[in-house]
Design a protein around this motif. Structure first.
Motif, PDB file in Angstrom:
ATOM      1  N   ALA A  52      34.942  46.370  32.556  1.00  0.00           N
ATOM      2  CA  ALA A  52      33.520  46.429  32.893  1.00  0.00           C
ATOM      3  C   ALA A  52      33.086  45.203  33.694  1.00  0.00           C
ATOM      4  CB  ALA A  52      32.681  46.542  31.622  1.00  0.00           C
ATOM      5  N   THR A  53      33.827  44.108  33.554  1.00  0.00           N
ATOM      6  CA  THR A  53      33.492  42.861  34.236  1.00  0.00           C
ATOM      7  C   THR A  53      34.331  42.659  35.493  1.00  0.00           C
ATOM      8  OG1 THR A  53      32.913  41.865  32.109  1.00  0.00           O
ATOM      9  CG2 THR A  53      33.292  40.353  33.951  1.00  0.00           C
ATOM     10  N   TYR A  54      35.606  43.037  35.410  1.00  0.00           N
ATOM     11  CA  TYR A  54      36.533  42.831  36.518  1.00  0.00           C
ATOM     12  C   TYR A  54      37.000  44.201  37.021  1.00  0.00           C
ATOM     13  CZ  TYR A  54      36.663  38.067  34.682  1.00  0.00           C
ATOM     14  OH  TYR A  54      36.322  36.815  34.231  1.00  0.00           O
ATOM     15  N   ARG A  55      36.639  44.528  38.247  1.00  0.00           N
ATOM     16  CA  ARG A  55      36.930  45.841  38.825  1.00  0.00           C
ATOM     17  C   ARG A  55      38.093  45.707  39.800  1.00  0.00           C
ATOM     18  NH1 ARG A  55      31.701  48.095  38.515  1.00  0.00           N
ATOM     19  NH2 ARG A  55      32.531  50.088  39.277  1.00  0.00           N
ATOM     20  N   ALA A  56      39.171  46.381  39.518  1.00  0.00           N
ATOM     21  CA  ALA A  56      40.398  46.217  40.304  1.00  0.00           C
ATOM     22  C   ALA A  56      40.578  47.345  41.313  1.00  0.00           C
ATOM     23  CB  ALA A  56      41.604  46.142  39.379  1.00  0.00           C
ATOM     24  N   VAL A  57      41.045  46.975  42.487  1.00  0.00           N
ATOM     25  CA  VAL A  57      41.420  47.923  43.541  1.00  0.00           C
ATOM     26  C   VAL A  57      42.869  47.613  43.919  1.00  0.00           C
ATOM     27  CG1 VAL A  57      40.912  48.797  45.851  1.00  0.00           C
ATOM     28  CG2 VAL A  57      39.043  47.967  44.396  1.00  0.00           C
ATOM     29  N   GLN A  70      48.209  44.942  54.428  1.00  0.00           N
ATOM     30  CA  GLN A  70      48.260  45.617  53.134  1.00  0.00           C
ATOM     31  C   GLN A  70      48.115  44.595  52.013  1.00  0.00           C
ATOM     32  OE1 GLN A  70      50.903  45.715  50.560  1.00  0.00           O
ATOM     33  NE2 GLN A  70      49.667  47.153  49.388  1.00  0.00           N
ATOM     34  N   ILE A  71      47.156  44.830  51.127  1.00  0.00           N
ATOM     35  CA  ILE A  71      46.854  43.915  50.019  1.00  0.00           C
ATOM     36  C   ILE A  71      47.283  44.576  48.717  1.00  0.00           C
ATOM     37  CG2 ILE A  71      45.042  42.603  48.861  1.00  0.00           C
ATOM     38  CD1 ILE A  71      43.379  42.831  51.427  1.00  0.00           C
ATOM     39  N   ASP A  72      48.045  43.847  47.902  1.00  0.00           N
ATOM     40  CA  ASP A  72      48.547  44.411  46.646  1.00  0.00           C
ATOM     41  C   ASP A  72      47.411  44.751  45.684  1.00  0.00           C
ATOM     42  OD1 ASP A  72      51.096  44.110  47.596  1.00  0.00           O
ATOM     43  OD2 ASP A  72      51.457  42.200  46.585  1.00  0.00           O
ATOM     44  N   HIS A  73      46.546  43.756  45.404  1.00  0.00           N
ATOM     45  CA  HIS A  73      45.470  43.965  44.435  1.00  0.00           C
ATOM     46  C   HIS A  73      44.243  43.149  44.835  1.00  0.00           C
ATOM     47  CE1 HIS A  73      48.789  45.369  41.830  1.00  0.00           C
ATOM     48  NE2 HIS A  73      49.388  44.241  42.181  1.00  0.00           N
ATOM     49  N   VAL A  74      43.076  43.715  44.584  1.00  0.00           N
ATOM     50  CA  VAL A  74      41.815  42.995  44.748  1.00  0.00           C
ATOM     51  C   VAL A  74      41.015  43.177  43.463  1.00  0.00           C
ATOM     52  CG1 VAL A  74      39.632  42.836  46.004  1.00  0.00           C
ATOM     53  CG2 VAL A  74      41.751  43.292  47.244  1.00  0.00           C
ATOM     54  N   VAL A  75      40.521  42.079  42.930  1.00  0.00           N
ATOM     55  CA  VAL A  75      39.675  42.131  41.730  1.00  0.00           C
ATOM     56  C   VAL A  75      38.276  41.667  42.118  1.00  0.00           C
ATOM     57  CG1 VAL A  75      39.296  41.243  39.396  1.00  0.00           C
ATOM     58  CG2 VAL A  75      41.630  41.746  40.184  1.00  0.00           C
ATOM     59  N   VAL A  76      37.290  42.500  41.860  1.00  0.00           N
ATOM     60  CA  VAL A  76      35.901  42.199  42.202  1.00  0.00           C
ATOM     61  C   VAL A  76      35.121  41.957  40.917  1.00  0.00           C
ATOM     62  CG1 VAL A  76      33.835  43.004  43.409  1.00  0.00           C
ATOM     63  CG2 VAL A  76      36.094  43.710  44.218  1.00  0.00           C
ATOM     64  N   GLY A  80      33.373  36.303  41.655  1.00  0.00           N
ATOM     65  CA  GLY A  80      34.074  36.202  42.915  1.00  0.00           C
ATOM     66  C   GLY A  80      35.005  37.374  43.151  1.00  0.00           C
ATOM     67  N   VAL A  81      35.617  37.370  44.324  1.00  0.00           N
ATOM     68  CA  VAL A  81      36.596  38.386  44.704  1.00  0.00           C
ATOM     69  C   VAL A  81      37.963  37.707  44.731  1.00  0.00           C
ATOM     70  CG1 VAL A  81      37.326  40.012  46.483  1.00  0.00           C
ATOM     71  CG2 VAL A  81      34.882  39.633  46.067  1.00  0.00           C
ATOM     72  N   PHE A  82      38.945  38.298  44.069  1.00  0.00           N
ATOM     73  CA  PHE A  82      40.269  37.700  43.939  1.00  0.00           C
ATOM     74  C   PHE A  82      41.297  38.595  44.640  1.00  0.00           C
ATOM     75  CE2 PHE A  82      37.578  36.425  40.469  1.00  0.00           C
ATOM     76  CZ  PHE A  82      37.755  35.054  40.407  1.00  0.00           C
ATOM     77  N   VAL A 181      28.137  43.442  43.388  1.00  0.00           N
ATOM     78  CA  VAL A 181      29.487  43.887  43.034  1.00  0.00           C
ATOM     79  C   VAL A 181      29.671  45.352  43.419  1.00  0.00           C
ATOM     80  CG1 VAL A 181      31.039  44.393  41.105  1.00  0.00           C
ATOM     81  CG2 VAL A 181      29.852  42.196  41.208  1.00  0.00           C
ATOM     82  N   GLU A 182      28.686  46.179  43.093  1.00  0.00           N
ATOM     83  CA  GLU A 182      28.776  47.604  43.438  1.00  0.00           C
ATOM     84  C   GLU A 182      28.800  47.799  44.952  1.00  0.00           C
ATOM     85  OE1 GLU A 182      29.355  50.000  41.402  1.00  0.00           O
ATOM     86  OE2 GLU A 182      29.204  48.777  39.591  1.00  0.00           O
ATOM     87  N   ALA A 183      28.027  46.995  45.674  1.00  0.00           N
ATOM     88  CA  ALA A 183      27.999  47.101  47.136  1.00  0.00           C
ATOM     89  C   ALA A 183      29.349  46.703  47.733  1.00  0.00           C
ATOM     90  CB  ALA A 183      26.886  46.222  47.702  1.00  0.00           C
ATOM     91  N   ILE A 184      29.979  45.676  47.171  1.00  0.00           N
ATOM     92  CA  ILE A 184      31.302  45.246  47.640  1.00  0.00           C
ATOM     93  C   ILE A 184      32.323  46.352  47.428  1.00  0.00           C
ATOM     94  CG2 ILE A 184      33.217  43.684  47.099  1.00  0.00           C
ATOM     95  CD1 ILE A 184      31.108  41.498  46.632  1.00  0.00           C
ATOM     96  N   LEU A 185      32.287  46.985  46.256  1.00  0.00           N
ATOM     97  CA  LEU A 185      33.228  48.068  45.969  1.00  0.00           C
ATOM     98  C   LEU A 185      33.016  49.251  46.919  1.00  0.00           C
ATOM     99  CD1 LEU A 185      33.082  47.928  42.076  1.00  0.00           C
ATOM    100  CD2 LEU A 185      35.063  47.366  43.501  1.00  0.00           C
ATOM    101  N   ARG A 186      31.767  49.538  47.256  1.00  0.00           N
ATOM    102  CA  ARG A 186      31.498  50.628  48.204  1.00  0.00           C
ATOM    103  C   ARG A 186      32.029  50.285  49.589  1.00  0.00           C
ATOM    104  NH1 ARG A 186      26.476  50.850  45.437  1.00  0.00           N
ATOM    105  NH2 ARG A 186      25.489  49.608  47.078  1.00  0.00           N
ATOM    106  N   ARG A 187      31.887  49.014  50.004  1.00  0.00           N
ATOM    107  CA  ARG A 187      32.396  48.602  51.320  1.00  0.00           C
ATOM    108  C   ARG A 187      33.915  48.701  51.362  1.00  0.00           C
ATOM    109  NH1 ARG A 187      29.547  43.954  54.842  1.00  0.00           N
ATOM    110  NH2 ARG A 187      27.462  44.847  54.947  1.00  0.00           N
TER     111      ARG A 187
END
Length: 257
Positions: A52-57, A70-76, A80-82, A181-187
């Motif tokens: 719920a706090t850290y959203r992974a892509v 190509q990026i292995d993982h992104v955590v939003v 911050g964004v990791f 955070v939600e806007a970043i995930l949508r982008r």
């Protein structure tokens, strides 16, 4: 005694060794090792971080001026964004933050590989361009999984095993709102290339083109042509490198290899 009666059990036993040998070779291939490493990090993210706090892509491919990255993982998260680069390696690892090449040593065998911090720098810049957020809110993380040991001091964002989880958690000052955070995930969802085999193959072709010394090269920052230049002064005088054709407006440089 019929010799075939003696040889038959031996042949049957050896027959089963063939698929085992093929499986062993497959597991040692760089591609499969990379996939295994990425899944280990993905598993740790799911188990060790609050979803719920850290959203992974995962497996994020983005277009860039010179192809794709190509990026292995992104955590939003609000903190911050990791951007996580995974390395599934064993043996002794030697490297410095600004060295172009790091070294892997396994017994008497020594090999070199690209500095993963520099590799991840391009990922960070591509994501920053997509998200249009302050650069200080995006953090580069390198996670080594597998039986490897650092033999030189490493920056705190270069981790072994699941220690990257602690590094991510060390950021406790919110820099984004929940809406941001939600806007970043949508982008990210809107800007990424469709995951799948076709995208992976296109990315591999992009990498092959960039490694071909005869292929036209484009600047990863501005998209202009890269041209071959020569160092004129200092200890590296005479060495060649790729530089942006718009210099000094754009100062991007890439190694010759």
């Amino acid at each position: 005694m019929d010799p075939t009666l003696v040889l038959a059990p031996l042949v049957n036993a050896l027959w089963w060794l063939i698929p085992l040998a093929l499986l062993g070779a497959l597991l040692k291939s760089p591609r499969v090792k990379g996939i295994v490493g990425e899944h280990l990090v993905r598993l740790a993210l799911g188990l060790r971080l609050d979803r719920a706090t850290y959203r992974a892509v995962h497996d994020l491919t983005l277009p860039t001026p010179d192809g794709t990255t190509q990026i292995d993982h992104v955590v939003v998260s609000r903190y911050g964004v990791f951007v996580i680069e995974t390395k599934n390696m064993k043996g002794w690892i030697f490297g410095g933050e600004r060295q172009a090449q790091w070294t892997q040593k396994i017994y008497q065998h020594t090999s070199r590989f690209q500095n993963p911090l520099l590799q991840n720098y391009k990922h960070v810049k591509a994501l920053q361009a997509l998200l249009d957020v302050p650069p200080e809110t995006i953090h580069s993380v390198v996670s080594f999984v597998g039986d490897s040991t650092f033999k030189t001091p490493m920056p705190e964002n270069v981790t072994q095993g699941a220690r990257f989880i602690g590094y991510i958690r060390s950021f406790r000052d919110p820099v984004f709102s929940e809406a941001a955070v939600e806007a970043i995930l949508r982008r990210i969802a809107g800007g990424r290339l469709k995951p799948g085999l076709a995208t992976h193959r296109a990315h591999v072709r992009s990498l092959e083109t960039r490694s071909d010394p005869l292929a036209e090269r484009r600047c990863p920052k501005c998209g202009s042509a890269l041209v071959l230049r020569t160092v004129k002064k200092g200890p590296r005088a005479g060495d060649q490198f790729w530089g942006c054709s718009t210099y000094p407006r754009c100062r991007v440089m890439q190694p010759l290899g």
